[in-house]
Design a protein around this motif. Structure first.
Motif, PDB file in Angstrom:
ATOM      1  N   THR A  86     -27.155  -0.228  93.770  1.00 17.65           N
ATOM      2  CA  THR A  86     -27.753   0.903  94.467  1.00 17.65           C
ATOM      3  C   THR A  86     -27.934   2.065  93.500  1.00 17.65           C
ATOM      4  OG1 THR A  86     -25.696   2.021  95.091  1.00 17.65           O
ATOM      5  CG2 THR A  86     -26.446   0.222  96.528  1.00 17.65           C
ATOM      6  N   SER A  87     -28.579   3.099  93.959  1.00 15.88           N
ATOM      7  CA  SER A  87     -28.655   4.346  93.191  1.00 15.88           C
ATOM      8  C   SER A  87     -27.663   5.360  93.747  1.00 15.88           C
ATOM      9  CB  SER A  87     -30.079   4.906  93.242  1.00 15.88           C
ATOM     10  OG  SER A  87     -30.442   5.151  94.583  1.00 15.88           O
ATOM     11  N   ILE A  88     -26.732   4.881  94.575  1.00 15.66           N
ATOM     12  CA  ILE A  88     -25.701   5.733  95.176  1.00 15.66           C
ATOM     13  C   ILE A  88     -24.543   5.837  94.184  1.00 15.66           C
ATOM     14  CG2 ILE A  88     -24.064   5.964  97.081  1.00 15.66           C
ATOM     15  CD1 ILE A  88     -26.003   4.135  98.716  1.00 15.66           C
ATOM     16  N   PRO A  89     -24.114   7.054  93.834  1.00 16.05           N
ATOM     17  CA  PRO A  89     -22.963   7.182  92.933  1.00 16.05           C
ATOM     18  C   PRO A  89     -21.727   6.493  93.516  1.00 16.05           C
ATOM     19  CG  PRO A  89     -24.080   9.278  93.159  1.00 16.05           C
ATOM     20  CD  PRO A  89     -24.683   8.354  94.183  1.00 16.05           C
ATOM     21  N   TYR A  90     -21.004   5.786  92.656  1.00 18.56           N
ATOM     22  CA  TYR A  90     -19.815   5.047  93.081  1.00 18.56           C
ATOM     23  C   TYR A  90     -18.749   5.988  93.623  1.00 18.56           C
ATOM     24  CZ  TYR A  90     -15.597   2.218  92.901  1.00 18.56           C
ATOM     25  OH  TYR A  90     -14.440   1.573  93.230  1.00 18.56           O
ATOM     26  N   ASP A  91     -18.124   5.596  94.703  1.00 23.70           N
ATOM     27  CA  ASP A  91     -17.024   6.342  95.306  1.00 23.70           C
ATOM     28  C   ASP A  91     -16.181   5.323  96.062  1.00 23.70           C
ATOM     29  OD1 ASP A  91     -15.479   7.790  97.334  1.00 23.70           O
ATOM     30  OD2 ASP A  91     -16.713   9.523  96.840  1.00 23.70           O
ATOM     31  N   TYR A 105     -27.507  10.451  85.598  1.00 21.10           N
ATOM     32  CA  TYR A 105     -28.823  10.191  86.169  1.00 21.10           C
ATOM     33  C   TYR A 105     -29.379   8.905  85.561  1.00 21.10           C
ATOM     34  CZ  TYR A 105     -28.743  15.209  87.264  1.00 21.10           C
ATOM     35  OH  TYR A 105     -28.422  16.453  87.731  1.00 21.10           O
ATOM     36  N   ALA A 106     -30.085   8.142  86.355  1.00 22.71           N
ATOM     37  CA  ALA A 106     -30.879   7.019  85.870  1.00 22.71           C
ATOM     38  C   ALA A 106     -32.307   7.346  86.275  1.00 22.71           C
ATOM     39  CB  ALA A 106     -30.420   5.711  86.493  1.00 22.71           C
ATOM     40  N   VAL A 107     -33.116   7.720  85.301  1.00 18.94           N
ATOM     41  CA  VAL A 107     -34.456   8.218  85.586  1.00 18.94           C
ATOM     42  C   VAL A 107     -35.491   7.252  85.014  1.00 18.94           C
ATOM     43  CG1 VAL A 107     -36.040  10.153  85.299  1.00 18.94           C
ATOM     44  CG2 VAL A 107     -33.594  10.580  85.468  1.00 18.94           C
ATOM     45  N   PRO A 108     -36.175   6.523  85.871  1.00 21.21           N
ATOM     46  CA  PRO A 108     -37.213   5.615  85.363  1.00 21.21           C
ATOM     47  C   PRO A 108     -38.458   6.411  84.953  1.00 21.21           C
ATOM     48  CG  PRO A 108     -37.136   5.528  87.746  1.00 21.21           C
ATOM     49  CD  PRO A 108     -36.026   6.434  87.314  1.00 21.21           C
ATOM     50  N   LEU A 109     -39.032   6.053  83.828  1.00 18.95           N
ATOM     51  CA  LEU A 109     -40.277   6.674  83.375  1.00 18.95           C
ATOM     52  C   LEU A 109     -41.394   5.661  83.541  1.00 18.95           C
ATOM     53  CD1 LEU A 109     -39.084   8.414  80.071  1.00 18.95           C
ATOM     54  CD2 LEU A 109     -39.352   9.422  82.334  1.00 18.95           C
ATOM     55  N   LYS A 110     -42.536   6.139  83.971  1.00 19.19           N
ATOM     56  CA  LYS A 110     -43.705   5.268  84.097  1.00 19.19           C
ATOM     57  C   LYS A 110     -44.294   5.026  82.709  1.00 19.19           C
ATOM     58  CE  LYS A 110     -44.883   6.697  88.764  1.00 19.19           C
ATOM     59  NZ  LYS A 110     -44.137   7.840  89.169  1.00 19.19           N
ATOM     60  N   ASP A 111     -45.105   3.985  82.582  1.00 23.03           N
ATOM     61  CA  ASP A 111     -45.759   3.692  81.303  1.00 23.03           C
ATOM     62  C   ASP A 111     -46.494   4.926  80.808  1.00 23.03           C
ATOM     63  OD1 ASP A 111     -44.852   1.086  81.208  1.00 23.03           O
ATOM     64  OD2 ASP A 111     -46.639   0.256  82.181  1.00 23.03           O
ATOM     65  N   GLY A 112     -46.248   5.290  79.566  1.00 20.83           N
ATOM     66  CA  GLY A 112     -46.917   6.432  78.956  1.00 20.83           C
ATOM     67  C   GLY A 112     -46.174   7.743  79.138  1.00 20.83           C
ATOM     68  N   ASN A 122     -36.093  15.203  87.378  1.00 22.65           N
ATOM     69  CA  ASN A 122     -37.202  14.512  88.053  1.00 22.65           C
ATOM     70  C   ASN A 122     -36.971  14.430  89.565  1.00 22.65           C
ATOM     71  OD1 ASN A 122     -38.386  14.227  85.572  1.00 22.65           O
ATOM     72  ND2 ASN A 122     -38.695  12.042  85.726  1.00 22.65           N
ATOM     73  N   GLY A 123     -36.470  15.523  90.130  1.00 20.31           N
ATOM     74  CA  GLY A 123     -36.273  15.606  91.571  1.00 20.31           C
ATOM     75  C   GLY A 123     -34.990  14.990  92.081  1.00 20.31           C
ATOM     76  N   ILE A 124     -34.190  14.391  91.202  1.00 21.34           N
ATOM     77  CA  ILE A 124     -32.921  13.788  91.606  1.00 21.34           C
ATOM     78  C   ILE A 124     -31.821  14.823  91.405  1.00 21.34           C
ATOM     79  CG2 ILE A 124     -31.262  11.931  91.182  1.00 21.34           C
ATOM     80  CD1 ILE A 124     -33.675  10.328  89.987  1.00 21.34           C
ATOM     81  N   ARG A 125     -31.132  15.172  92.484  1.00 21.81           N
ATOM     82  CA  ARG A 125     -30.141  16.244  92.439  1.00 21.81           C
ATOM     83  C   ARG A 125     -28.720  15.714  92.299  1.00 21.81           C
ATOM     84  NH1 ARG A 125     -28.210  19.818  97.489  1.00 21.81           N
ATOM     85  NH2 ARG A 125     -27.309  17.808  97.940  1.00 21.81           N
ATOM     86  N   ASN A 126     -27.949  16.398  91.460  1.00 26.09           N
ATOM     87  CA  ASN A 126     -26.503  16.236  91.411  1.00 26.09           C
ATOM     88  C   ASN A 126     -25.913  17.598  91.709  1.00 26.09           C
ATOM     89  OD1 ASN A 126     -25.315  13.628  90.830  1.00 26.09           O
ATOM     90  ND2 ASN A 126     -26.493  13.662  88.938  1.00 26.09           N
ATOM     91  N   LYS A 127     -24.873  17.630  92.522  1.00 25.86           N
ATOM     92  CA  LYS A 127     -24.320  18.905  92.980  1.00 25.86           C
ATOM     93  C   LYS A 127     -22.808  18.912  92.814  1.00 25.86           C
ATOM     94  CE  LYS A 127     -23.733  21.298  97.385  1.00 25.86           C
ATOM     95  NZ  LYS A 127     -24.150  21.293  98.771  1.00 25.86           N
ATOM     96  N   LEU A 128     -22.289  20.039  92.331  1.00 25.37           N
ATOM     97  CA  LEU A 128     -20.854  20.276  92.300  1.00 25.37           C
ATOM     98  C   LEU A 128     -20.563  21.258  93.425  1.00 25.37           C
ATOM     99  CD1 LEU A 128     -18.000  20.148  91.123  1.00 25.37           C
ATOM    100  CD2 LEU A 128     -18.678  21.884  89.468  1.00 25.37           C
ATOM    101  N   SER A 129     -19.837  20.792  94.440  1.00 29.15           N
ATOM    102  CA  SER A 129     -19.514  21.639  95.583  1.00 29.15           C
ATOM    103  C   SER A 129     -18.526  22.723  95.185  1.00 29.15           C
ATOM    104  CB  SER A 129     -18.870  20.804  96.699  1.00 29.15           C
ATOM    105  OG  SER A 129     -19.721  19.773  97.095  1.00 29.15           O
ATOM    106  N   ALA A 130     -18.560  23.814  95.936  1.00 30.00           N
ATOM    107  CA  ALA A 130     -17.581  24.885  95.742  1.00 30.00           C
ATOM    108  C   ALA A 130     -16.186  24.337  96.030  1.00 30.00           C
ATOM    109  CB  ALA A 130     -17.896  26.051  96.670  1.00 30.00           C
ATOM    110  N   LYS A 131     -15.183  24.851  95.307  1.00 34.32           N
ATOM    111  CA  LYS A 131     -13.815  24.342  95.465  1.00 34.32           C
ATOM    112  C   LYS A 131     -13.280  24.508  96.878  1.00 34.32           C
ATOM    113  CE  LYS A 131     -11.824  24.087  90.967  1.00 34.32           C
ATOM    114  NZ  LYS A 131     -10.616  24.209  90.194  1.00 34.32           N
ATOM    115  N   ASP A 132     -13.742  25.531  97.602  1.00 30.60           N
ATOM    116  CA  ASP A 132     -13.233  25.743  98.949  1.00 30.60           C
ATOM    117  C   ASP A 132     -14.056  25.027 100.017  1.00 30.60           C
ATOM    118  OD1 ASP A 132     -15.484  27.327  98.763  1.00 30.60           O
ATOM    119  OD2 ASP A 132     -14.552  29.129  99.583  1.00 30.60           O
ATOM    120  N   ALA A 134     -28.304  11.528  76.256  1.00 32.03           N
ATOM    121  CA  ALA A 134     -29.482  10.904  76.851  1.00 32.03           C
ATOM    122  C   ALA A 134     -29.775   9.612  76.101  1.00 32.03           C
ATOM    123  CB  ALA A 134     -30.684  11.840  76.768  1.00 32.03           C
ATOM    124  N   TYR A 135     -30.212   8.636  76.839  1.00 30.69           N
ATOM    125  CA  TYR A 135     -30.558   7.348  76.249  1.00 30.69           C
ATOM    126  C   TYR A 135     -31.931   6.960  76.749  1.00 30.69           C
ATOM    127  CZ  TYR A 135     -25.514   7.273  75.607  1.00 30.69           C
ATOM    128  OH  TYR A 135     -24.237   7.595  75.273  1.00 30.69           O
TER     129      TYR A 135
END
Length: 174
Positions: free
Chosen positions: A107-112, A37-44, A15-25, A64-65
């Motif tokens: 937040t919706s920021i991944p923990y680091d 991902y935490a993806v909210p769905l609208k009613d319906g 749903n437009g939310i990107r997760n990326k695995l960077s190249a090792k180098d 998926a939950y």
């Protein structure tokens, strides 16, 4: 995610939310092999959009939950941070929030561990909340919030760059 071509970045969007695995180098290789991902769905709504980026990789242990929040939980989302665009630059997000009740700032920021959070100018203990995201406890009232990311190795990189520049200038002078 197991990247068969570790010298290339790979990404997946839901749903437009990107997760990326960077190249090792990559300078800032993130080792982010677990995408959450935490993806909210609208009613319906009952479907999501998944886009697989270019590359050769294998996904495993996909889970998926689906759930819904009870009517009373609408108080869970008390307010959003009003981001100050003038103060939000580079590695800093800053703004204000009005909180009705003591609780959690999530937040919706991944923990680091390289993040620091400041509430009203005082550093607060960050925590991993909802299994994956950056958060902290927060009291009721109006607060100034500042989130700062400190890239690992950035200070050392700047020091070595300065040493290199000074060495280069000395070499030119000599």
């Amino acid at each position: 995610m197991d990247n068969a071509r570790p010298n290339k970045d790979v990404a997946v969007w839901i749903n437009g939310i990107r997760n990326k695995l960077s190249a090792k180098d990559h300078v800032y290789y993130n080792e982010n092999k677990t995408f959450i991902y935490a993806v909210p769905l609208k009613d319906g709504e009952d479907t999501i959009s998944v886009t697989f980026g270019k590359g050769k990789y294998q996904l495993s242990h996909v889970q998926a939950y689906l759930g819904s929040l009870p009517e009373r939980s609408k108080t869970l989302y008390q307010s959003e941070v009003q981001v100050d665009k003038k103060l939000t630059k580079d590695n800093v997000i800053q703004g204000t929030i009005q909180v009705k009740n003591d609780g959690w700032f999530i937040t919706s920021i991944p923990y680091d561990t390289h993040f620091k959070m400041y509430i009203d100018g005082k550093e607060t203990k960050i925590q991993k909340v909802n299994t994956a995201f950056l958060g902290c406890e927060i009291g009721s009232g109006k607060h100034e919030v500042r989130i700062v990311y400190h890239a690992p190795g950035a200070t050392e990189g700047k020091v070595f760059s300065m040493i290199g520049i000074v060495g280069f200038v000395l070499l030119l002078v000599l």
